[in-house]
Motif scaffolding. Structure first.
Motif, short mmCIF file in Angstrom:
data_model
loop_
_atom_site.label_atom_id
_atom_site.label_comp_id
_atom_site.label_asym_id
_atom_site.label_seq_id
_atom_site.Cartn_x
_atom_site.Cartn_y
_atom_site.Cartn_z
N TYR A 1 0.85 -1.19 0.00
CA TYR A 1 0.00 0.00 0.00
C TYR A 1 0.89 1.23 0.00
O TYR A 1 1.25 1.77 1.04
CB TYR A 1 -0.92 -0.02 1.23
CG TYR A 1 -2.20 0.73 1.06
CD1 TYR A 1 -3.10 0.39 0.05
CD2 TYR A 1 -2.55 1.77 1.91
CE1 TYR A 1 -4.29 1.06 -0.12
CE2 TYR A 1 -3.75 2.46 1.75
CZ TYR A 1 -4.62 2.10 0.74
OH TYR A 1 -5.81 2.77 0.58
N THR B 1 -11.65 -8.32 -2.94
CA THR B 1 -12.78 -7.39 -3.04
C THR B 1 -12.40 -6.11 -2.30
O THR B 1 -11.74 -6.14 -1.26
CB THR B 1 -14.06 -7.96 -2.41
OG1 THR B 1 -13.88 -8.11 -1.00
CG2 THR B 1 -14.43 -9.30 -3.05
N ASP B 2 -12.86 -4.99 -2.85
CA ASP B 2 -12.61 -3.72 -2.17
C ASP B 2 -13.39 -3.65 -0.86
O ASP B 2 -12.94 -3.02 0.10
CB ASP B 2 -12.98 -2.55 -3.07
CG ASP B 2 -12.35 -1.25 -2.60
OD1 ASP B 2 -11.11 -1.19 -2.49
OD2 ASP B 2 -13.11 -0.29 -2.33
N TYR C 1 -11.23 -4.99 1.87
CA TYR C 1 -10.16 -4.05 2.21
C TYR C 1 -10.69 -2.89 3.04
O TYR C 1 -10.09 -2.50 4.05
CB TYR C 1 -9.46 -3.55 0.94
CG TYR C 1 -8.23 -4.35 0.59
CD1 TYR C 1 -6.97 -3.98 1.02
CD2 TYR C 1 -8.34 -5.52 -0.16
CE1 TYR C 1 -5.84 -4.72 0.70
CE2 TYR C 1 -7.21 -6.28 -0.48
CZ TYR C 1 -5.96 -5.87 -0.04
OH TYR C 1 -4.85 -6.62 -0.34
N HIS D 1 -7.79 0.17 0.52
CA HIS D 1 -8.47 -0.16 -0.73
C HIS D 1 -7.65 -1.17 -1.51
O HIS D 1 -6.41 -1.24 -1.38
CB HIS D 1 -8.70 1.09 -1.57
CG HIS D 1 -9.73 2.01 -0.99
ND1 HIS D 1 -11.09 1.82 -1.14
CD2 HIS D 1 -9.59 3.14 -0.24
CE1 HIS D 1 -11.74 2.78 -0.52
NE2 HIS D 1 -10.85 3.60 0.04
N LEU D 2 -8.32 -1.95 -2.33
CA LEU D 2 -7.67 -3.01 -3.11
C LEU D 2 -6.85 -2.49 -4.28
O LEU D 2 -5.74 -2.97 -4.53
CB LEU D 2 -8.75 -3.98 -3.63
CG LEU D 2 -8.31 -5.06 -4.62
CD1 LEU D 2 -7.27 -5.98 -4.01
CD2 LEU D 2 -9.53 -5.85 -5.11
N GLN D 3 -7.36 -1.49 -5.02
CA GLN D 3 -6.74 -1.11 -6.28
C GLN D 3 -5.27 -0.70 -6.14
O GLN D 3 -4.43 -1.10 -6.97
CB GLN D 3 -7.54 0.01 -6.96
CG GLN D 3 -7.11 0.28 -8.40
CD GLN D 3 -7.22 -0.93 -9.31
OE1 GLN D 3 -8.15 -1.73 -9.20
NE2 GLN D 3 -6.24 -1.10 -10.20
N LEU E 1 -3.17 -3.81 -6.17
CA LEU E 1 -3.09 -4.42 -7.49
C LEU E 1 -2.11 -3.66 -8.39
O LEU E 1 -1.36 -4.27 -9.17
CB LEU E 1 -4.47 -4.47 -8.15
CG LEU E 1 -5.55 -5.28 -7.41
CD1 LEU E 1 -6.84 -5.29 -8.23
CD2 LEU E 1 -5.08 -6.69 -7.11
N GLU E 2 -2.11 -2.33 -8.27
CA GLU E 2 -1.15 -1.53 -9.05
C GLU E 2 0.29 -1.83 -8.64
O GLU E 2 1.18 -1.90 -9.49
CB GLU E 2 -1.45 -0.04 -8.87
CG GLU E 2 -2.78 0.41 -9.47
CD GLU E 2 -2.88 0.12 -10.95
OE1 GLU E 2 -1.88 0.29 -11.68
OE2 GLU E 2 -3.97 -0.30 -11.40
N LYS F 1 1.27 -5.23 -10.21
CA LYS F 1 1.58 -5.12 -11.64
C LYS F 1 2.90 -4.40 -11.87
O LYS F 1 3.69 -4.78 -12.75
CB LYS F 1 0.42 -4.41 -12.37
CG LYS F 1 -0.84 -5.26 -12.46
CD LYS F 1 -1.91 -4.66 -13.35
CE LYS F 1 -2.59 -3.47 -12.71
NZ LYS F 1 -3.72 -2.98 -13.52
N TRP G 1 -7.05 -13.59 -12.09
CA TRP G 1 -6.45 -12.27 -12.26
C TRP G 1 -4.92 -12.37 -12.19
O TRP G 1 -4.22 -11.74 -13.00
CB TRP G 1 -6.94 -11.31 -11.18
CG TRP G 1 -6.41 -9.92 -11.34
CD1 TRP G 1 -6.95 -8.89 -12.06
CD2 TRP G 1 -5.20 -9.40 -10.76
NE1 TRP G 1 -6.17 -7.78 -11.98
CE2 TRP G 1 -5.08 -8.04 -11.19
CE3 TRP G 1 -4.21 -9.92 -9.95
CZ2 TRP G 1 -4.00 -7.23 -10.82
CZ3 TRP G 1 -3.13 -9.12 -9.58
CH2 TRP G 1 -3.04 -7.79 -10.02
N GLU H 1 -2.83 -11.09 -15.27
CA GLU H 1 -2.17 -9.80 -15.09
C GLU H 1 -0.71 -9.90 -14.65
O GLU H 1 0.10 -9.01 -14.92
CB GLU H 1 -2.94 -8.95 -14.08
CG GLU H 1 -4.35 -8.60 -14.50
CD GLU H 1 -4.40 -7.64 -15.68
OE1 GLU H 1 -3.39 -6.94 -15.93
OE2 GLU H 1 -5.44 -7.60 -16.37
#
Length: 365
Positions: free
Chosen positions: A168, A192-193, A196, A203-205, A208-209, A212, A245, A249
């Motif tokens: 994070y 799932t957000d 989180y 938050h999840l996103q 994930l960033e 990646k 995913w 990804e």
């Protein structure tokens, strides 16, 4: 009421800027804490002193320990080697199920037992024959300046560095921080957000960033861990969606560890995860196309073992953290079919085993 920031705790921090209303904003992680004089961020260890941001735990640790690298968990990063592990205090997530809560949720620094410079830590790792140093127990993102300096000192002695993190973190500090790391195990806490937000306060996103970024823009060796909590993130649908995913990804060769939850901190009303749930999750992930899936916190030799994705041979047979059989070439190829196994490998000359050796480096602050 925030604990006062003493002069001894005022190590200059990076990643902040002054706001028009006179507050200072921390730019390290997506929490974007905005602080008045004397306030600390949500992580508790980054705060405002005068007109600057400071890190209050630089050079101060909750303790050092020599562990097997598989305990991080990292199964494809110099298997069998030892790692010098340490953390500080505080965290930028608020996980209700935290299993290191006495360290990560500490609101005072009485947990910081050991004081050590980056050079002291690198010297200690060398003295104990450790292949790497791991920033763990609490999230190293929040003590990034200290971790990066330790990494520089370690690399000067040809010692690798490992981040055990929730990932994070904002983009610029992410680039700086992971440029100093050789491996990372990132906690993908759920897929799932809603989980989180409700269970971690995050938050999840952004996570994930980070994943990646690590896979596609760095040379950092990456493994993932998901702690399965009954009724919250262990459904067949969620595990399948997460696994697909990862394959799409990040790639099928990213190792994934499913770990069993036990009641702790603010989540003592949920039962421990049954072994069957963890074993089922592994099966789901393998069916989704992941090549290396492991089980943790349960006794399951099959789930501890590294298999060749090409011919199916058992290459590294583990029982907990003990390696009972090792059949990889020094280059990381299968001894039977010569297929390349993803990871970082070298000549296997023995193992550290399941020992845990507490180490004192410096004097208590």
């Amino acid at each position: 009421m925030d604990e006062p920031i003493s002069s001894a705790e005022r190590y200059p921090a990076r990643y902040w800027h002054q706001l028009d209303d006179g507050r200072i904003q921390c730019d390290l992680c997506p929490r974007d804490c905005k602080l008045h004089e004397g306030q600390r961020g949500a992580c508790f260890v980054r705060g405002r002193a005068g007109d600057v941001m400071v890190l209050t735990t630089y050079g101060r640790s909750s303790g050092f320990c020599v562990d097997p690298v598989e305990k991080k968990p990292l199964n494809h990063f110099y298997p069998g080697s030892s790692v010098l592990s340490f953390g500080t205090a505080g965290c930028n997530l608020a996980c209700k199920f935290c299993q290191n809560w006495d360290i990560s949720k500490s609101r005072s620094f009485d947990k910081l037992l050991d004081q050590a410079s980056p050079e002291d830590i690198a010297h200690c790792a060398e003295k104990y024959g450790c292949k790497s140093v791991a920033f763990t127990y609490n999230d190293p993102v929040i003590f990034a300046e200290y971790a990066m300096d330790v990494a520089d000192a370690c690399h000067a002695r040809d010692i690798k560095t490992v981040a055990v993190t929730a990932g994070y973190i904002h983009a610029q500090p992410r680039r700086d921080f992971f440029a100093k790391m050789d491996a990372a195990n990132v906690d993908l806490k759920a897929f799932t957000d809603e989980f989180y937000v409700k269970q971690t306060g995050a938050h999840l996103q952004p996570v994930l960033e980070t994943l990646k970024y690590l896979k596609h823009e760095t040379d950092v060796w990456l493994e993932l861990t998901t702690l399965l909590i009954p009724g919250l993130n262990d459904s067949v649908q969620e595990i399948s969606a997460m696994s697909h995913w990862i394959v799409e990804e990040l790639g099928a060769d990213v190792p994934l560890h499913f770990s069993a939850f036990h009641p702790d901190y603010k989540m003592i009303d949920i039962s421990a995860t049954p072994a069957e749930t963890v074993i089922r999750a592994r099966k789901i992930a393998l069916e989704a196309g992941l090549q290396y899936v492991y089980t943790g916190n349960v006794h399951h030799v099959e789930g501890d073992t590294t298999y060749c994705p090409a011919c199916g041979s058992a290459l590294i047979v583990r029982d907990w953290y003990e390696i009972n059989q090792y059949r990889l070439t020094p280059e990381g190829k299968c001894a039977d079919c010569n297929a390349m196994i993803a990871g970082r490998f070298e000549q296997f000359t023995g193992q550290f085993g399941r020992k845990r050796i507490p180490v004192m480096i410096g004097a208590a602050p």
